[in-house]
Design an enzyme around this catalytic site. Structure first.
Site, PDB file in Angstrom:
ATOM      1  N   ARG A  58       0.839  -1.222   0.000  1.00 57.82           N
ATOM      2  CA  ARG A  58       0.000   0.000   0.000  1.00 57.82           C
ATOM      3  C   ARG A  58       0.867   1.263   0.000  1.00 57.82           C
ATOM      4  NH1 ARG A  58      -4.083  -0.859   4.719  1.00 57.82           N
ATOM      5  NH2 ARG A  58      -4.867   1.161   4.042  1.00 57.82           N
ATOM      6  N   ILE A  94      -5.104   6.771   5.995  1.00 62.87           N
ATOM      7  CA  ILE A  94      -3.680   6.781   6.343  1.00 62.87           C
ATOM      8  C   ILE A  94      -2.842   7.322   5.181  1.00 62.87           C
ATOM      9  CG2 ILE A  94      -3.977   4.972   8.065  1.00 62.87           C
ATOM     10  CD1 ILE A  94      -2.757   2.973   6.075  1.00 62.87           C
ATOM     11  N   ASP A  95      -3.497   7.686   4.079  1.00 61.68           N
ATOM     12  CA  ASP A  95      -2.761   8.315   2.973  1.00 61.68           C
ATOM     13  C   ASP A  95      -2.458   9.775   3.315  1.00 61.68           C
ATOM     14  OD1 ASP A  95      -4.824  10.212   1.915  1.00 61.68           O
ATOM     15  OD2 ASP A  95      -5.929   8.404   1.371  1.00 61.68           O
ATOM     16  N   HIS A 110      -6.404   7.441  12.395  1.00 58.28           N
ATOM     17  CA  HIS A 110      -5.934   6.061  12.241  1.00 58.28           C
ATOM     18  C   HIS A 110      -4.466   5.997  11.828  1.00 58.28           C
ATOM     19  CE1 HIS A 110     -10.321   4.430  11.621  1.00 58.28           C
ATOM     20  NE2 HIS A 110     -10.052   4.711  12.888  1.00 58.28           N
ATOM     21  N   CYS A 137      15.681   1.536  13.203  1.00 61.94           N
ATOM     22  CA  CYS A 137      14.977   2.751  13.642  1.00 61.94           C
ATOM     23  C   CYS A 137      15.888   3.952  13.381  1.00 61.94           C
ATOM     24  CB  CYS A 137      14.634   2.654  15.124  1.00 61.94           C
ATOM     25  SG  CYS A 137      14.049   4.238  15.789  1.00 61.94           S
ATOM     26  N   THR A 178     -17.277   7.720   3.877  1.00 58.43           N
ATOM     27  CA  THR A 178     -17.055   6.658   4.870  1.00 58.43           C
ATOM     28  C   THR A 178     -18.330   5.846   5.047  1.00 58.43           C
ATOM     29  OG1 THR A 178     -16.446   6.169   7.168  1.00 58.43           O
ATOM     30  CG2 THR A 178     -17.422   8.329   6.772  1.00 58.43           C
ATOM     31  N   GLU A 206     -23.189   6.465  -1.452  1.00 61.98           N
ATOM     32  CA  GLU A 206     -24.459   5.806  -1.119  1.00 61.98           C
ATOM     33  C   GLU A 206     -24.734   6.022   0.364  1.00 61.98           C
ATOM     34  OE1 GLU A 206     -23.288   1.842  -2.109  1.00 61.98           O
ATOM     35  OE2 GLU A 206     -21.994   1.691  -0.354  1.00 61.98           O
ATOM     36  N   ALA A 222     -17.243  11.722  -4.803  1.00 64.03           N
ATOM     37  CA  ALA A 222     -16.702  12.801  -3.971  1.00 64.03           C
ATOM     38  C   ALA A 222     -16.211  13.978  -4.809  1.00 64.03           C
ATOM     39  CB  ALA A 222     -15.558  12.254  -3.108  1.00 64.03           C
TER      40      ALA A 222
HETATM   41  C1  BV8 Z   1     -11.188   1.280  19.304  1.00 62.72           C
HETATM   42  C2  BV8 Z   1      -6.092   1.604   9.692  1.00 62.72           C
HETATM   43  C3  BV8 Z   1     -11.346   1.636  21.657  1.00 62.72           C
HETATM   44  C4  BV8 Z   1      -4.949   1.071   9.013  1.00 62.72           C
HETATM   45  C5  BV8 Z   1      -8.244   0.776  10.264  1.00 62.72           C
HETATM   46  C6  BV8 Z   1     -16.160  -6.200  17.821  1.00 62.72           C
HETATM   47  C7  BV8 Z   1     -14.973  -6.902  17.991  1.00 62.72           C
HETATM   48  C8  BV8 Z   1     -13.740  -6.215  18.076  1.00 62.72           C
HETATM   49  C9  BV8 Z   1     -13.685  -4.833  17.979  1.00 62.72           C
HETATM   50  C10 BV8 Z   1     -14.869  -4.154  17.801  1.00 62.72           C
HETATM   51  C11 BV8 Z   1     -16.079  -4.840  17.738  1.00 62.72           C
HETATM   52  N1  BV8 Z   1     -17.056  -3.917  17.560  1.00 62.72           N
HETATM   53  C12 BV8 Z   1     -16.509  -2.690  17.501  1.00 62.72           C
HETATM   54  C13 BV8 Z   1     -15.169  -2.815  17.642  1.00 62.72           C
HETATM   55  C14 BV8 Z   1     -14.218  -1.701  17.622  1.00 62.72           C
HETATM   56  C15 BV8 Z   1     -13.494  -1.625  16.304  1.00 62.72           C
HETATM   57  C16 BV8 Z   1     -14.507  -1.604  15.183  1.00 62.72           C
HETATM   58  O1  BV8 Z   1     -15.155  -0.604  14.940  1.00 62.72           O
HETATM   59  N2  BV8 Z   1     -14.658  -2.710  14.473  1.00 62.72           N
HETATM   60  C17 BV8 Z   1     -15.681  -2.800  13.431  1.00 62.72           C
HETATM   61  C18 BV8 Z   1     -15.110  -3.542  12.242  1.00 62.72           C
HETATM   62  C19 BV8 Z   1     -16.889  -3.466  14.021  1.00 62.72           C
HETATM   63  N3  BV8 Z   1     -12.732  -0.393  16.324  1.00 62.72           N
HETATM   64  C20 BV8 Z   1     -11.511  -0.338  16.819  1.00 62.72           C
HETATM   65  O2  BV8 Z   1     -10.902  -1.348  17.193  1.00 62.72           O
HETATM   66  C21 BV8 Z   1     -10.898   1.029  16.950  1.00 62.72           C
HETATM   67  N4  BV8 Z   1     -10.383   1.237  18.238  1.00 62.72           N
HETATM   68  O3  BV8 Z   1     -12.388   1.108  19.217  1.00 62.72           O
HETATM   69  O4  BV8 Z   1     -10.556   1.581  20.478  1.00 62.72           O
HETATM   70  C22 BV8 Z   1     -11.884   2.986  21.982  1.00 62.72           C
HETATM   71  C23 BV8 Z   1     -11.818   4.057  21.126  1.00 62.72           C
HETATM   72  C24 BV8 Z   1     -12.347   5.312  21.462  1.00 62.72           C
HETATM   73  C25 BV8 Z   1     -12.952   5.495  22.659  1.00 62.72           C
HETATM   74  C26 BV8 Z   1     -13.013   4.428  23.537  1.00 62.72           C
HETATM   75  C27 BV8 Z   1     -12.477   3.182  23.192  1.00 62.72           C
HETATM   76  C28 BV8 Z   1      -9.734   1.174  15.987  1.00 62.72           C
HETATM   77  C29 BV8 Z   1     -10.180   1.111  14.568  1.00 62.72           C
HETATM   78  C30 BV8 Z   1      -9.027   1.377  13.637  1.00 62.72           C
HETATM   79  C31 BV8 Z   1      -9.132   0.533  12.457  1.00 62.72           C
HETATM   80  N5  BV8 Z   1      -8.087   0.874  11.518  1.00 62.72           N
HETATM   81  N6  BV8 Z   1      -7.235   0.761   9.480  1.00 62.72           N
HETATM   82  C32 BV8 Z   1      -5.217   0.623   7.625  1.00 62.72           C
HETATM   83  O5  BV8 Z   1      -5.820   1.378   6.861  1.00 62.72           O
HETATM   84  O6  BV8 Z   1      -4.748  -0.477   7.299  1.00 62.72           O
HETATM   85  S1  BV8 Z   1      -9.853   0.499   9.691  1.00 62.72           S
HETATM   86  C33 BV8 Z   1     -10.241   1.007   8.178  1.00 62.72           C
HETATM   87  O7  BV8 Z   1     -11.650   1.348   8.300  1.00 62.72           O
HETATM   88  C34 BV8 Z   1      -9.583   2.204   7.616  1.00 62.72           C
HETATM   89  O8  BV8 Z   1      -8.799   2.917   8.494  1.00 62.72           O
HETATM   90  C35 BV8 Z   1     -10.740   3.047   7.204  1.00 62.72           C
HETATM   91  O9  BV8 Z   1     -10.443   4.391   7.182  1.00 62.72           O
HETATM   92  C36 BV8 Z   1     -11.739   2.736   8.251  1.00 62.72           C
HETATM   93  C37 BV8 Z   1     -13.094   3.183   7.916  1.00 62.72           C
HETATM   94  O10 BV8 Z   1     -13.472   2.715   6.648  1.00 62.72           O
HETATM   95  P1  BV8 Z   1     -14.022   3.753   5.594  1.00 62.72           P
HETATM   96  O11 BV8 Z   1     -13.027   4.825   5.455  1.00 62.72           O
HETATM   97  O12 BV8 Z   1     -15.383   4.109   5.970  1.00 62.72           O
HETATM   98  O13 BV8 Z   1     -13.965   2.882   4.250  1.00 62.72           O
HETATM   99  P2  BV8 Z   1     -15.091   1.889   3.685  1.00 62.72           P
HETATM  100  O14 BV8 Z   1     -14.460   1.110   2.593  1.00 62.72           O
HETATM  101  O15 BV8 Z   1     -15.752   1.143   4.747  1.00 62.72           O
HETATM  102  O16 BV8 Z   1     -16.203   2.863   3.075  1.00 62.72           O
HETATM  103  C38 BV8 Z   1     -15.937   3.656   1.948  1.00 62.72           C
HETATM  104  C39 BV8 Z   1     -17.180   4.486   1.639  1.00 62.72           C
HETATM  105  O17 BV8 Z   1     -16.865   5.357   0.566  1.00 62.72           O
HETATM  106  C40 BV8 Z   1     -18.377   3.635   1.198  1.00 62.72           C
HETATM  107  O18 BV8 Z   1     -19.555   4.076   1.879  1.00 62.72           O
HETATM  108  C41 BV8 Z   1     -18.492   3.907  -0.286  1.00 62.72           C
HETATM  109  O19 BV8 Z   1     -19.836   3.907  -0.758  1.00 62.72           O
HETATM  110  C42 BV8 Z   1     -17.913   5.288  -0.390  1.00 62.72           C
HETATM  111  N7  BV8 Z   1     -17.317   5.606  -1.704  1.00 62.72           N
HETATM  112  C43 BV8 Z   1     -16.703   4.779  -2.583  1.00 62.72           C
HETATM  113  N8  BV8 Z   1     -16.283   5.483  -3.651  1.00 62.72           N
HETATM  114  C44 BV8 Z   1     -16.624   6.757  -3.438  1.00 62.72           C
HETATM  115  C45 BV8 Z   1     -17.281   6.857  -2.209  1.00 62.72           C
HETATM  116  N9  BV8 Z   1     -17.769   8.003  -1.726  1.00 62.72           N
HETATM  117  C46 BV8 Z   1     -17.590   9.118  -2.468  1.00 62.72           C
HETATM  118  N10 BV8 Z   1     -16.951   9.105  -3.666  1.00 62.72           N
HETATM  119  C47 BV8 Z   1     -16.463   7.976  -4.182  1.00 62.72           C
HETATM  120  N11 BV8 Z   1     -15.839   7.992  -5.386  1.00 62.72           N
END
Ligand code: BV8
Length: 238
Positions: A58, A94-95, A110, A137, A178, A206, A222
């Site tokens: 990536r 992260i970009d 993130h 490092c 998102t 969507e 977007a």
């Molecule tokens: C936390 C980073 C505690 C690195 C990423 C059950 C079990 C275990 C854990 C959990 C659980 N339930 C909830 C959790 C917590 C968990 C979580 O949410 N899990 C989910 C899967 C259920 N979260 C965590 O663990 C987080 N930490 O909770 O800590 C806490 C925190 C705060 C306060 C108290 C306690 C940490 C999460 C970090 C995850 N890191 N990756 C890497 O990139 O490799 S996740 C990953 O998802 C990316 O970072 C990304 O940014 C993030 C969100 O995704 P989106 O950006 O929304 O991308 P997605 O593909 O989903 O959607 C794209 C959208 O764009 C779509 O809607 C699409 O239609 C649209 N689109 C497409 N094309 C276009 C467009 N829109 C406009 N124009 C276009 N052209």
């Protein structure tokens, strides 16, 4: 209107038209690899080479000549420059396309793909090359202690206090590109609404998971909906 505060959240959708993959679309990253294999602390402890390879791929992709900020990144940089009140841009991405477009008041909740963190000394350093178990490092010179400076599932996202402070007093919250699947970012719209004054807007391809919590929504690519929305806000407010 001049003193009003804006918070903007962006996700992978804003960078899609720059040539970067999203996560949860049918052709997205999580359709190709499993989160548990590449994006958790447990995955890194189990198989660091596999996790390094995922991010090396990536990182190289992000630095390809064709990957550039698009009209949506440019519009948000313009909004920050021209808006007379405060604006904070929070990205899950992260970009580095927001900073390349010129955004300054920016939080990478993130983390950042082009930075390395040393597990020995804690230093965060710029990192543009492939990372291996032999990488040194730049700060302390230790080998084998670097990881990519991103937030994996199960880890605490960065600068949460600053983000919640801004959500607590914002007048406009805009969520862009998102899917609303990942906590805590998915809860920001509710947090903004709870401050009793924020107007909430979704700009996405969507409806997202939390679409019913937004006062206003515009669906489309977007590069079309974000510049049009910014134009309107700068001219007429909301
Ligand atoms: C936390 C980073 C505690 C690195 C990423 C059950 C079990 C275990 C854990 C959990 C659980 N339930 C909830 C959790 C917590 C968990 C979580 O949410 N899990 C989910 C899967 C259920 N979260 C965590 O663990 C987080 N930490 O909770 O800590 C806490 C925190 C705060 C306060 C108290 C306690 C940490 C999460 C970090 C995850 N890191 N990756 C890497 O990139 O490799 S996740 C990953 O998802 C990316 O970072 C990304 O940014 C993030 C969100 O995704 P989106 O950006 O929304 O991308 P997605 O593909 O989903 O959607 C794209 C959208 O764009 C779509 O809607 C699409 O239609 C649209 N689109 C497409 N094309 C276009 C467009 N829109 C406009 N124009 C276009 N052209």
């Amino acid at each position: 209107m001049e003193e009003r505060r804006i918070v903007i959240l962006t996700g992978a959708g804003i960078s899609k038209e720059s040539g970067l993959e999203t996560f949860r679309d049918p052709d997205g990253i999580w359709a190709q690899v499993r989160i548990e294999d590449v994006a958790t602390p447990e995955a890194f402890a189990r198989n660091p080479e596999r996790v390094h390879a995922f991010y090396n791929h990536r990182r190289a992709g992000l630095q390809a000549d064709a990957v550039l900020p698009n009209a949506a990144h440019d519009a948000l940089a313009r909004l920050e420059r021209d808006w007379p009140g405060e604006m904070l841009l929070v990205t899950q991405n992260i970009d580095d396309l927001h900073e390349r477009a010129g955004s300054k008041a920016l939080i990478h909740m993130h983390g950042e793909l082009l930075k390395a963190r040393c597990l020995a000394c804690g230093a965060v350093s710029p990192w543009h090359e492939p990372m291996t178990l032999a990488s040194l490092c730049p700060a302390c010179g230790t080998a084998g202690t670097l990881r990519v400076n991103v937030v994996w599932f199960g880890e605490m996202p960065m600068e949460m206090e600053r983000i919640y402070d801004a959500l607590g007093v914002c007048d406009l919250f805009v969520s862009i590109g998102t899917s609303g699947n990942v906590y805590p970012a998915s809860g920001f719209v509710a947090e903004a609404r709870n401050n009793g004054r924020a107007h909430t807007v979704e700009l996405n391809l969507e409806p997202s998971e939390g679409h019913s919590l937004f006062d206003e929504a515009h669906y489309g690519p977007a590069t079309e909906v974000v510049p049009a929305f910014v134009e309107r806000i700068l001219k007429d407010g909301w």
